[in-house]
Scaffold this active site. Sequence first.
Site, PDB file in Angstrom:
ATOM      1  N   HIS A   1     -11.335  50.833  -4.272  1.00 36.49           N
ATOM      2  CA  HIS A   1     -12.419  51.051  -2.812  1.00 36.49           C
ATOM      3  C   HIS A   1     -12.009  50.154  -1.298  1.00 36.49           C
ATOM      4  CE1 HIS A   1     -13.524  47.411  -5.158  1.00 36.49           C
ATOM      5  NE2 HIS A   1     -13.896  48.166  -6.151  1.00 36.49           N
TER       6      HIS A   1
ATOM      7  N   HIS B   1     -10.595  47.034  -2.535  1.00 39.54           N
ATOM      8  CA  HIS B   1      -9.216  47.195  -2.520  1.00 39.54           C
ATOM      9  C   HIS B   1      -9.096  47.952  -3.044  1.00 39.54           C
ATOM     10  CE1 HIS B   1     -10.400  48.141  -6.956  1.00 39.54           C
ATOM     11  NE2 HIS B   1     -11.532  46.041  -7.055  1.00 39.54           N
TER      12      HIS B   1
ATOM     13  N   ARG C   1     -11.350  38.333  -9.808  1.00 42.50           N
ATOM     14  CA  ARG C   1     -12.286  36.902  -9.982  1.00 42.50           C
ATOM     15  C   ARG C   1     -12.232  38.292 -11.797  1.00 42.50           C
ATOM     16  NH1 ARG C   1     -17.001  37.824 -11.338  1.00 42.50           N
ATOM     17  NH2 ARG C   1     -18.479  36.565 -10.979  1.00 42.50           N
TER      18      ARG C   1
ATOM     19  N   THR D   1      -6.228  47.401 -11.677  1.00 38.39           N
ATOM     20  CA  THR D   1      -7.370  47.209 -11.673  1.00 38.39           C
ATOM     21  C   THR D   1      -7.477  48.352 -12.531  1.00 38.39           C
ATOM     22  OG1 THR D   1      -9.441  47.633 -10.542  1.00 38.39           O
ATOM     23  CG2 THR D   1      -7.690  48.083  -9.215  1.00 38.39           C
ATOM     24  N   ARG D   2      -8.943  48.781 -13.509  1.00 43.90           N
ATOM     25  CA  ARG D   2      -9.085  49.914 -14.263  1.00 43.90           C
ATOM     26  C   ARG D   2      -9.751  50.591 -12.895  1.00 43.90           C
ATOM     27  NH1 ARG D   2     -11.788  46.375 -16.372  1.00 43.90           N
ATOM     28  NH2 ARG D   2     -13.555  48.001 -17.050  1.00 43.90           N
TER      29      ARG D   2
END
Length: 553
Positions: free
Chosen positions: A215, A218, A288, A210-211
């Site tokens: 949190h 994840h 997503r 993820t960029r």
Amino acid sequence: MERQTRPTSRTEKAEEMMLPNLAPIPELYVSYESAQKLKLEAADLVSWDLTPRQICDLELLMNGGFNPLKGFLTEADYDSVVDTMRLADGSLWPMPITLDVSEEFAAGLEENQDIALRDEEGVILATMTVTDNWTPDKAREAGKVFGTEDDAHPAVNYLFNQAGKVYLGGPVTGIQPPTHYDFRGRRDTPNELRAHFRKLGWRRVVAFQTRNPLHRAHQELTFGMTKPGDVDHFTRVRCYEAVLDKYTQSTTTMSLLNLAMRMGGPREAVWHGLIRKNHGCTHFIVGRDHAGPGKDSKGEDFYGPYDAQDLFRACQDEIGVEMVDFKHMVYVQERAQYGTELRRRLAEGLEIPEWFSFPEVVSELRRTRPPRAKQGFTVFFTGFSGSGKSTIANALMVKLMEMGGRPVTLLDGDIVRKNLSSELGFSKEHRDLNIRRIGYVASEITKNGGIALCAPIAPYASTRRAVREEIEQFGAFVEVHVSTSIEECERRDRKGLYKLARAGKIKEFTGISDPYEVPANPELRVDTESVDVDNCAHQVILKLESMGLIAAG
Ligand code: PPS
């Protein structure tokens, strides 16, 4: 971040050596001795200075991260990738990895000429035999690869406004990897990771990226070049390190991947899958709207929320990596906007509840991301000569200095031309150079927590946009269009320049004999025809307040 999902017994070890995800992967590097020799020879070659994105691509080409590619795509491979997501030989590869150069550079090359590829400091990283040299149809590339020609898409913007006009293709011979001074211990090549997994006996390895900072939903990771507005990479990595402690050491590792993301949604997800396979992973979590670039210029999503998962699912057998569908983590599904919300709360200095993120992560973020009212920013005025830009900027400067708190610098058109750009004229090329210099200085000021006020004409939209992107890495960019009409500017003619321009004594005069592209979506538009200067400056203050850049009151 890679996670082991099942412990293995000693007896299974021998088999693991044979597992395709753990066997050594081919690299493009030559041996150390050959590299020393090649480096000397390459010093005589024509050389291309790589852009930051090209350096990212080259590193992954050389270390096997982009296996099976052996160099920058040839024209045949490029056409095939763009049209069918496959290389000319039929293997799955969704993203064109191309070496874009200027027309002048390309024109000087002969067929099969060897060139040296250098990093930004001039170090030779590789040589390349240029077998292909062609001018691509960029609109077609954008439409087929990213599904849009809208340059609100970062990769389409890069393609149309930053990438060179000509592509070079051909095999690469690796001399040395690009140097990274930061987090060296966290950088692993595909073969280093594969060896690590072999050594620890991991059979099933789940990758996630993820960029965003982590949190609770994840606890995972990211890297490389992302997009403007993302949290800077030093902070992100420190956040991930804080979260790593929450896992048992024997099941989790974190590795930085120097990937220049394209934000290409579905095709990007498939590409990420192939890259993860090359790094020895067997599973990949696709979230997503994976690698989605946000909204287009009409405010609509570029891709559907599950497009990436759908395409990945359809290709996963061929990729050789199984998709772990993020939908299964109920916690996240309900809170798809987590990352965005976390950034907003940080920006506005709002409280971040413990259930939302780990306290260690929040304190890392707060350290480098003070609330907006304490960050640097740039106000960029644009408009015709004599429109009132400098006058408003001066009034604004005084108001901001009166408030105190942050240092304010005025980069007025005339002052910059005297001190930074005295050798430049008013051709498009020179104007662009002038604006880019202003942008560079403003970005440094913004980065260091100051306020930069810029007041050039800046007639070209794409240049203004480039400056915006440079600055938005560090703080807000507030574009103010001073929309005083050309008729009014000419009527006032405060410097007598319009008269000279009309008489043909000044050439290329903006609004008379040179273009001005009106900003389509500035943060603010002010008009000095109906409103006085003080009020215009006040409107800017109100805008800054509403953006949270200065404290209201
Ligand atoms: S640009 O296009 O942004 O690089 O221009 P800038 O650096 O703001 O310089 C504009 C000032 O230069 C004077 N000047 C001209 N302007 C436009 N076109 C031509 N050909 C030209 N020649 C000289 C003019 O005084 C501008 O000053 P401002 O402050 O805008 O009135």
